[in-house]
Structures are given as C-alpha cells and as structure tokens.
Scaffold this motif. Structure first.
Motif, PDB file in Angstrom:
ATOM      1  N   LEU A  48       0.865  -1.171   0.000  1.00  0.00           N
ATOM      2  CA  LEU A  48       0.000   0.000   0.000  1.00  0.00           C
ATOM      3  C   LEU A  48       0.905   1.225   0.000  1.00  0.00           C
ATOM      4  N   ILE A  49       0.624   2.171  -0.887  1.00  0.00           N
ATOM      5  CA  ILE A  49       1.447   3.366  -1.012  1.00  0.00           C
ATOM      6  C   ILE A  49       0.581   4.565  -0.614  1.00  0.00           C
ATOM      7  N   SER A  50       0.804   5.080   0.582  1.00  0.00           N
ATOM      8  CA  SER A  50      -0.024   6.167   1.083  1.00  0.00           C
ATOM      9  C   SER A  50       0.718   6.948   2.155  1.00  0.00           C
ATOM     10  N   THR A  51       0.370   8.226   2.266  1.00  0.00           N
ATOM     11  CA  THR A  51       0.908   9.046   3.346  1.00  0.00           C
ATOM     12  C   THR A  51      -0.108   9.212   4.471  1.00  0.00           C
ATOM     13  N   ASP A  52      -1.300   8.653   4.288  1.00  0.00           N
ATOM     14  CA  ASP A  52      -2.353   8.751   5.286  1.00  0.00           C
ATOM     15  C   ASP A  52      -2.311   7.526   6.213  1.00  0.00           C
ATOM     16  N   PRO A  53      -2.014   7.703   7.492  1.00  0.00           N
ATOM     17  CA  PRO A  53      -1.941   6.570   8.406  1.00  0.00           C
ATOM     18  C   PRO A  53      -3.254   5.782   8.505  1.00  0.00           C
ATOM     19  N   GLN A  54      -4.384   6.421   8.275  1.00  0.00           N
ATOM     20  CA  GLN A  54      -5.669   5.730   8.353  1.00  0.00           C
ATOM     21  C   GLN A  54      -5.819   4.663   7.263  1.00  0.00           C
ATOM     22  N   ASP A  55      -5.158   4.870   6.117  1.00  0.00           N
ATOM     23  CA  ASP A  55      -5.233   3.882   5.043  1.00  0.00           C
ATOM     24  C   ASP A  55      -4.645   2.547   5.469  1.00  0.00           C
ATOM     25  N   TYR A  56      -3.635   2.566   6.313  1.00  0.00           N
ATOM     26  CA  TYR A  56      -2.983   1.326   6.750  1.00  0.00           C
ATOM     27  C   TYR A  56      -3.829   0.574   7.781  1.00  0.00           C
ATOM     28  N   LEU A  57      -4.828   1.220   8.334  1.00  0.00           N
ATOM     29  CA  LEU A  57      -5.724   0.563   9.288  1.00  0.00           C
ATOM     30  C   LEU A  57      -6.918  -0.088   8.602  1.00  0.00           C
ATOM     31  N   ASP A  58      -7.107   0.177   7.321  1.00  0.00           N
ATOM     32  CA  ASP A  58      -8.218  -0.401   6.562  1.00  0.00           C
ATOM     33  C   ASP A  58      -7.881  -1.848   6.213  1.00  0.00           C
ATOM     34  N   THR A  59      -8.655  -2.784   6.735  1.00  0.00           N
ATOM     35  CA  THR A  59      -8.363  -4.207   6.541  1.00  0.00           C
ATOM     36  C   THR A  59      -8.588  -4.686   5.111  1.00  0.00           C
ATOM     37  N   ASP A  60      -9.222  -3.880   4.274  1.00  0.00           N
ATOM     38  CA  ASP A  60      -9.421  -4.265   2.874  1.00  0.00           C
ATOM     39  C   ASP A  60      -8.145  -4.161   2.050  1.00  0.00           C
ATOM     40  N   PHE A  61      -7.140  -3.476   2.567  1.00  0.00           N
ATOM     41  CA  PHE A  61      -5.929  -3.205   1.795  1.00  0.00           C
ATOM     42  C   PHE A  61      -4.675  -3.737   2.465  1.00  0.00           C
ATOM     43  N   ILE A  62      -4.810  -4.859   3.163  1.00  0.00           N
ATOM     44  CA  ILE A  62      -3.667  -5.496   3.802  1.00  0.00           C
ATOM     45  C   ILE A  62      -2.850  -6.221   2.731  1.00  0.00           C
ATOM     46  N   PRO A  63      -1.519  -6.082   2.728  1.00  0.00           N
ATOM     47  CA  PRO A  63      -0.707  -6.835   1.767  1.00  0.00           C
ATOM     48  C   PRO A  63      -0.998  -8.332   1.865  1.00  0.00           C
ATOM     49  N   GLY A  64      -1.143  -8.956   0.706  1.00  0.00           N
ATOM     50  CA  GLY A  64      -1.502 -10.367   0.642  1.00  0.00           C
ATOM     51  C   GLY A  64      -2.955 -10.589   0.287  1.00  0.00           C
ATOM     52  N   THR A  65      -3.760  -9.525   0.388  1.00  0.00           N
ATOM     53  CA  THR A  65      -5.179  -9.616   0.041  1.00  0.00           C
ATOM     54  C   THR A  65      -5.328  -9.837  -1.460  1.00  0.00           C
ATOM     55  N   ILE A  66      -6.250 -10.732  -1.825  1.00  0.00           N
ATOM     56  CA  ILE A  66      -6.509 -11.035  -3.232  1.00  0.00           C
ATOM     57  C   ILE A  66      -7.652 -10.147  -3.723  1.00  0.00           C
ATOM     58  N   LEU A  67      -7.425  -9.480  -4.851  1.00  0.00           N
ATOM     59  CA  LEU A  67      -8.430  -8.614  -5.459  1.00  0.00           C
ATOM     60  C   LEU A  67      -8.869  -9.217  -6.789  1.00  0.00           C
ATOM     61  N   SER A  68     -10.156  -9.127  -7.077  1.00  0.00           N
ATOM     62  CA  SER A  68     -10.631  -9.585  -8.378  1.00  0.00           C
ATOM     63  C   SER A  68     -10.766  -8.375  -9.302  1.00  0.00           C
ATOM     64  N   MET A  69     -11.014  -8.637 -10.572  1.00  0.00           N
ATOM     65  CA  MET A  69     -11.127  -7.545 -11.553  1.00  0.00           C
ATOM     66  C   MET A  69     -12.278  -6.611 -11.226  1.00  0.00           C
ATOM     67  N   GLN A  70     -13.335  -7.100 -10.607  1.00  0.00           N
ATOM     68  CA  GLN A  70     -14.463  -6.234 -10.296  1.00  0.00           C
ATOM     69  C   GLN A  70     -14.125  -5.236  -9.189  1.00  0.00           C
ATOM     70  N   ASP A  71     -13.067  -5.488  -8.411  1.00  0.00           N
ATOM     71  CA  ASP A  71     -12.619  -4.523  -7.414  1.00  0.00           C
ATOM     72  C   ASP A  71     -12.038  -3.283  -8.066  1.00  0.00           C
ATOM     73  N   PHE A  72     -11.592  -3.394  -9.310  1.00  0.00           N
ATOM     74  CA  PHE A  72     -10.995  -2.272 -10.020  1.00  0.00           C
ATOM     75  C   PHE A  72     -12.042  -1.347 -10.608  1.00  0.00           C
ATOM     76  N   GLN A  73     -13.274  -1.791 -10.637  1.00  0.00           N
ATOM     77  CA  GLN A  73     -14.374  -0.967 -11.178  1.00  0.00           C
ATOM     78  C   GLN A  73     -15.070  -0.288 -10.021  1.00  0.00           C
ATOM     79  N   GLU A  74     -14.966   1.024  -9.978  1.00  0.00           N
ATOM     80  CA  GLU A  74     -15.551   1.774  -8.859  1.00  0.00           C
ATOM     81  C   GLU A  74     -16.957   2.217  -9.180  1.00  0.00           C
TER      82      GLU A  74
END
Length: 74
Positions: A48-74
C-alpha cells in the motif's frame, strides 16, 4: 543517485528482472497500491502506497489480500 543502506543490493532488488513484469501500480477506492497479477487473473496486494496513516488501518488493503477484476471498477 547514491543510496546508502545497511542492506545488500539483493535485499532491495530482486535477482530476476522478469519478476517485475506482473507488478503494477493501481488506484482502487482512492488508494494507490502495488499489486501482482496472479495466474488466475486476480491480483494480490504487495504494498500500500499512502501518506495517510488511516489507510494502513483499513483491513481491505492489507498486503496479501486477493483482489478480483471487479474490485478495479468503482
């Protein structure tokens, strides 16, 4: 550029340049991250590349998490 570090170059850079081919920098839900494309077409979060400390507390973006292609569509 000179980079001073107690680590060896092999700890910083991977041995095989072809290992970088599947890595991409993407933005999902306003957060920038480095992901690796897997054989099944999904992506795994590497960093995760961020300067916001709150982003690192979001469990959806923990390194190792698997994302599908539909996660890329907002």
């Amino acid at each position: 550029m000179i980079h001073y570090t107690p680590l060896s170059e092999f700890d910083i850079y991977e041995d095989d340049p072809s290992s970088y081919e599947n890595n991409k920098i993407v933005s999902i839900k306003g957060r920038t991250m480095k992901v690796q494309k897997m054989n099944d077409g999904n992506f795994q979060i590497l960093q995760l590349i961020s300067t916001d400390p709150q982003d690192y507390l979001d469990t959806d973006f923990i390194p190792g998490t698997i994302l599908s292609m539909q996660d890329f569509q907002e």
